[in-house]
Design an enzyme around this catalytic site. Sequence first.
Site, PDB file in Angstrom:
ATOM      1  N   PRO A  33       0.827  -1.205   0.000  1.00 22.24           N
ATOM      2  CA  PRO A  33       0.000   0.000   0.000  1.00 22.24           C
ATOM      3  C   PRO A  33       0.860   1.252   0.000  1.00 22.24           C
ATOM      4  O   PRO A  33       1.773   1.384   0.811  1.00 22.24           O
ATOM      5  CB  PRO A  33      -0.817  -0.120   1.297  1.00 22.24           C
ATOM      6  CG  PRO A  33      -0.205  -1.206   2.087  1.00 22.24           C
ATOM      7  CD  PRO A  33       0.717  -1.970   1.237  1.00 22.24           C
TER       8      PRO A  33
ATOM      9  N   CYS B 231       0.284   5.486  -0.384  1.00 18.74           N
ATOM     10  CA  CYS B 231      -0.663   6.589  -0.529  1.00 18.74           C
ATOM     11  C   CYS B 231      -0.347   7.418  -1.773  1.00 18.74           C
ATOM     12  O   CYS B 231       0.815   7.720  -2.055  1.00 18.74           O
ATOM     13  CB  CYS B 231      -0.625   7.480   0.704  1.00 18.74           C
ATOM     14  SG  CYS B 231      -1.384   6.722   2.152  1.00 18.74           S
TER      15      CYS B 231
ATOM     16  N   GLN C  81      -5.940  -1.715   2.407  1.00 18.04           N
ATOM     17  CA  GLN C  81      -5.444  -1.449   3.749  1.00 18.04           C
ATOM     18  C   GLN C  81      -6.342  -0.408   4.412  1.00 18.04           C
ATOM     19  O   GLN C  81      -6.582   0.662   3.857  1.00 18.04           O
ATOM     20  CB  GLN C  81      -4.003  -0.922   3.689  1.00 18.04           C
ATOM     21  CG  GLN C  81      -3.382  -0.716   5.067  1.00 18.04           C
ATOM     22  CD  GLN C  81      -2.024  -0.044   5.000  1.00 18.04           C
ATOM     23  OE1 GLN C  81      -1.937   1.144   4.697  1.00 18.04           O
ATOM     24  NE2 GLN C  81      -0.975  -0.795   5.263  1.00 18.04           N
TER      25      GLN C  81
ATOM     26  N   TYR D  19       1.142   5.393  12.934  1.00 19.93           N
ATOM     27  CA  TYR D  19      -0.252   5.800  12.874  1.00 19.93           C
ATOM     28  C   TYR D  19      -0.990   5.227  14.091  1.00 19.93           C
ATOM     29  O   TYR D  19      -0.383   4.606  14.956  1.00 19.93           O
ATOM     30  CB  TYR D  19      -0.860   5.401  11.535  1.00 19.93           C
ATOM     31  CG  TYR D  19      -0.161   6.087  10.373  1.00 19.93           C
ATOM     32  CD1 TYR D  19      -0.100   7.477  10.321  1.00 19.93           C
ATOM     33  CD2 TYR D  19       0.474   5.368   9.371  1.00 19.93           C
ATOM     34  CE1 TYR D  19       0.564   8.130   9.285  1.00 19.93           C
ATOM     35  CE2 TYR D  19       1.135   6.010   8.328  1.00 19.93           C
ATOM     36  CZ  TYR D  19       1.181   7.387   8.291  1.00 19.93           C
ATOM     37  OH  TYR D  19       1.846   8.035   7.277  1.00 19.93           O
TER      38      TYR D  19
ATOM     39  N   LEU E 233      13.031  -2.037   0.070  1.00 23.90           N
ATOM     40  CA  LEU E 233      14.134  -2.056  -0.886  1.00 23.90           C
ATOM     41  C   LEU E 233      14.357  -3.447  -1.484  1.00 23.90           C
ATOM     42  O   LEU E 233      15.476  -3.938  -1.555  1.00 23.90           O
ATOM     43  CB  LEU E 233      15.417  -1.529  -0.239  1.00 23.90           C
ATOM     44  CG  LEU E 233      15.484  -0.003  -0.085  1.00 23.90           C
ATOM     45  CD1 LEU E 233      16.814   0.414   0.529  1.00 23.90           C
ATOM     46  CD2 LEU E 233      15.276   0.704  -1.416  1.00 23.90           C
TER      47      LEU E 233
ATOM     48  N   ARG F  82       8.133   1.176  -4.091  1.00 28.54           N
ATOM     49  CA  ARG F  82       8.638   2.107  -5.110  1.00 28.54           C
ATOM     50  C   ARG F  82       9.035   1.406  -6.402  1.00 28.54           C
ATOM     51  O   ARG F  82       8.928   1.998  -7.478  1.00 28.54           O
ATOM     52  CB  ARG F  82       9.818   2.888  -4.530  1.00 28.54           C
ATOM     53  CG  ARG F  82       9.425   3.760  -3.354  1.00 28.54           C
ATOM     54  CD  ARG F  82      10.588   4.503  -2.770  1.00 28.54           C
ATOM     55  NE  ARG F  82      10.198   5.164  -1.524  1.00 28.54           N
ATOM     56  CZ  ARG F  82      10.998   5.930  -0.806  1.00 28.54           C
ATOM     57  NH1 ARG F  82      12.232   6.148  -1.193  1.00 28.54           N
ATOM     58  NH2 ARG F  82      10.564   6.484   0.312  1.00 28.54           N
TER      59      ARG F  82
END
Length: 361
Positions: free
Chosen positions: A24, A26, A105, A187, A307, A330
């Site tokens: 996930p 954003c 999520q 969070y 990574l 990424r």
Amino acid sequence: MSAALFEPVTLRSVTIPNRIWMAPMCQYSAVASGEDAGVPHDWHFAHYAARATGGTGLILVEATAVSAEGRISPHDLGLWNDRQTEAFGRIAGFLKRHGTVPGIQLGHAGRKSGTDAPWRGGAPLALDEGGWRPLAPSPVAFGERHLVPDELTEEGIAEIVGQFAAAARRARTAGFEVIEIHGAHGYLIGEFLSPHSNHRTDRYGGSLENRVRFALEVVDAVRAVWPEELPLFFRVSATDWLERDGWTPDDTVAFAALLKEHGVDLLDVSSGGNATGVRIPVGPGYQVPFAARVRRETGLPVAAVGLITEPGQAEKIVAGGEADAVLLGRELLRNPSFARQAARELDAQVYAPEPYGYAIH
């Protein structure tokens, strides 16, 4: 021998066709206010559709808030009303039709809510700039520029538990087949877990047993409304990367055993995000050992993240038993067709839509 990365895996009744999954991430691209607040639109559809047609086995849609005040930013997705539910249905349906298991999520940003988009600096928004007062286990700001959050009452905690359950029902209505509860990256749920951010003296603070109480209440509430035949994931930060008074890998292992008892089917193992100014030894696969330890010591299936950028690297993680799957972030932003690239390199088969056949064969 076939590549371990392309062996299907079955969790409850759901078979995921390969072990390359989308983490996930954003997009901070939803409408901020009005009747379309939190509603996924064409950007989100195109974003997730591209990774599905690229062969990704499971896509976990970005952190989706269970309430308006639970958003990280005003531009986050949400799942607290029918308009949002209907729009998510278009995305989940497309993913499933193209061989990808649709997951989402669900989260609440807690004391880190009300910030701007990262490309605008990510700073906390003032109340007159579209921000709002955050909620947290304790009145401790995340950073110097953040607002001091309001401490949740037990009634407030129960309300948020209910919001998670309501969002889970909506997720099923939209057609999702996996839910991941966001308990990582500082969070709200992660804030309760860590003594760094949880200074409560009631039954939600102090001991490990008390600090995990809110998380387990959310898990139980979601599991109660989520179909028995569908899997439930949980994302955790394995460590706060603090030398003392933080959440630790030992805590993660103990917590993972409890999550398994409460019906969680897989732990998504990340790290950090709950403390500022910490040093994190970032490097290829730097969080994989945390996932491997949970899998080894609890038997709970895990996904490794952080990574992971090369097919051979991902194959080694899964084939070596360090994780049951890899979650790419990424790298999938850079290369939506990573799964097809990996299949070519590892001499394996992966889904591709028929119109793309000219490029595949």
